[in-house]
Design a protein around this motif. Structure first.
Motif, PDB file in Angstrom:
ATOM      1  N   VAL A   1     -32.817  12.223 -64.297  1.00  0.00           N
ATOM      2  CA  VAL A   1     -34.247  12.473 -64.131  1.00  0.00           C
ATOM      3  C   VAL A   1     -34.632  13.786 -64.811  1.00  0.00           C
ATOM      4  CG1 VAL A   1     -36.086  12.900 -62.457  1.00  0.00           C
ATOM      5  CG2 VAL A   1     -34.344  11.175 -61.979  1.00  0.00           C
ATOM      6  N   LEU A   2     -33.797  14.805 -64.629  1.00  0.00           N
ATOM      7  CA  LEU A   2     -34.075  16.108 -65.237  1.00  0.00           C
ATOM      8  C   LEU A   2     -34.028  16.019 -66.763  1.00  0.00           C
ATOM      9  CD1 LEU A   2     -34.760  18.951 -64.380  1.00  0.00           C
ATOM     10  CD2 LEU A   2     -32.327  19.506 -64.388  1.00  0.00           C
TER      11      LEU A   2
ATOM     12  N   ASN B   1     -40.743  19.004 -59.654  1.00  0.00           N
ATOM     13  CA  ASN B   1     -40.679  18.164 -58.459  1.00  0.00           C
ATOM     14  C   ASN B   1     -39.251  17.719 -58.165  1.00  0.00           C
ATOM     15  OD1 ASN B   1     -42.096  16.531 -56.329  1.00  0.00           O
ATOM     16  ND2 ASN B   1     -41.221  14.839 -57.504  1.00  0.00           N
ATOM     17  N   GLU B   2     -38.455  17.575 -59.214  1.00  0.00           N
ATOM     18  CA  GLU B   2     -37.070  17.130 -59.043  1.00  0.00           C
ATOM     19  C   GLU B   2     -36.143  18.262 -58.603  1.00  0.00           C
ATOM     20  OE1 GLU B   2     -33.698  14.808 -58.916  1.00  0.00           O
ATOM     21  OE2 GLU B   2     -35.795  14.181 -59.051  1.00  0.00           O
TER      22      GLU B   2
ATOM     23  N   PRO C   1     -29.843  18.515 -58.612  1.00  0.00           N
ATOM     24  CA  PRO C   1     -30.832  17.465 -58.875  1.00  0.00           C
ATOM     25  C   PRO C   1     -30.213  16.316 -59.648  1.00  0.00           C
ATOM     26  CG  PRO C   1     -31.152  19.286 -60.380  1.00  0.00           C
ATOM     27  CD  PRO C   1     -30.085  19.720 -59.404  1.00  0.00           C
ATOM     28  N   GLU C   2     -30.911  15.217 -59.681  1.00  0.00           N
ATOM     29  CA  GLU C   2     -30.440  14.067 -60.443  1.00  0.00           C
ATOM     30  C   GLU C   2     -30.489  14.404 -61.934  1.00  0.00           C
ATOM     31  OE1 GLU C   2     -28.809  10.768 -61.579  1.00  0.00           O
ATOM     32  OE2 GLU C   2     -29.138  11.160 -59.435  1.00  0.00           O
TER      33      GLU C   2
ATOM     34  N   TRP D   1     -42.882  17.016 -63.504  1.00  0.00           N
ATOM     35  CA  TRP D   1     -41.841  16.079 -63.087  1.00  0.00           C
ATOM     36  C   TRP D   1     -40.530  16.818 -62.816  1.00  0.00           C
ATOM     37  CZ3 TRP D   1     -39.710  11.564 -66.582  1.00  0.00           C
ATOM     38  CH2 TRP D   1     -38.925  10.711 -65.800  1.00  0.00           C
TER      39      TRP D   1
END
Length: 247
Positions: free
Chosen positions: A82-83, A70-71, A78-79, A67
């Protein structure tokens, strides 16, 4: 005169004991002890893969890494939410992997309280290195210039990994079939645990301008809280109410 001699002898004996205790304390954090703990954890991880809990932890680690990759792949920013979520999965997976829950009683080890506390700190250091390795992989896959890479590593990745390693230790269930987590057994303060987690997420999620003064202030506070918490945990582990000589 005789009483003075007895007092002086007792003082010498106390000084020798204190000196021996200090030497033993340093030996508990020697490179040899650190490597030995790593070997023990490797054996535990291999054994835990034969349990449902261990396999679930391995799946969480893999899912978090995939995950996160992919981010971050090819991105410069990156967000962060999410990270952070992906890294939480990795940390939870490691917490499940490195603990042979329901397979042994950690408190039945033939060690002293300080040795047991030092062992927990060494384990935490290994978990810190594992989480930091995953975060370094994420940073390496991002489209970052060298100065920004090192900034994110020292100001974001290292303190975040330290906080997550503290979380994994607090989440352990040390006693077989016990409903209590390590946090309850060690009687860790909720204020300390919440403080270290809130500060780590605040430092990780708040992104300001490059080399912003706010980045430095939050990161320094985060480092300070992490260092304080390591000492706090060492003290709590050494004074745990449930111990092998009290069961």
């Amino acid at each position: 005169m005789r009483e003075n001699r007895i007092d002086s002898v007792s003082n010498i004996e106390n000084n020798r004991r204190n000196e021996a205790g200090r030497c033993a304390g340093w030996k508990n954090f020697s490179p040899a002890k650190f490597l030995s703990t790593g070997q023990e954890m490797l054996v535990e991880i291999r054994a835990s893969l034969y349990t449902a809990r261990g396999r679930m932890g391995f799946v969480l680690v893999l899912a978090g890494i995939i995950w996160g990759l992919n981010e971050v792949r090819g991105r410069e920013e990156p967000e962060p939410f999410v990270l952070a979520a992906a890294l939480m999965w990795v940390a939870m997976g490691f917490a499940m992997l490195v603990t042979l829950e329901n397979n042994k009683l950690l408190y039945l080890l033939p060690v002293t309280r300080k040795e047991f506390a030092a062992m927990q700190i060494r384990r935490m250091m290994w978990i810190f290195l594992m989480i930091l390795g995953v975060m370094t992989l994420f940073l390496a896959c991002m489209n970052l210039k060298a100065p920004l890479f090192w900034k994110n590593l020292f100001l974001k990745a290292i303190p975040f990994s330290g906080a997550m390693s503290i979380y994994t230790i607090a989440a352990i269930k040390p006693v077989k079939e016990s409903p209590q987590t390590g946090k309850k057994i060690y009687q860790l303060s909720n204020v300390v645990i919440i403080l270290v987690l809130v500060c780590c997420f605040l430092n990780f999620l708040v992104f300001e301008g490059f080399w912003s003064i706010l980045d430095w202030i939050i990161a320094v506070i985060d480092y300070g809280i992490n260092i304080f918490t390591v000492g706090y945990l060492y003290w709590k582990f050494g004074c745990a109410d449930v111990y092998y000589d009290e069961i």
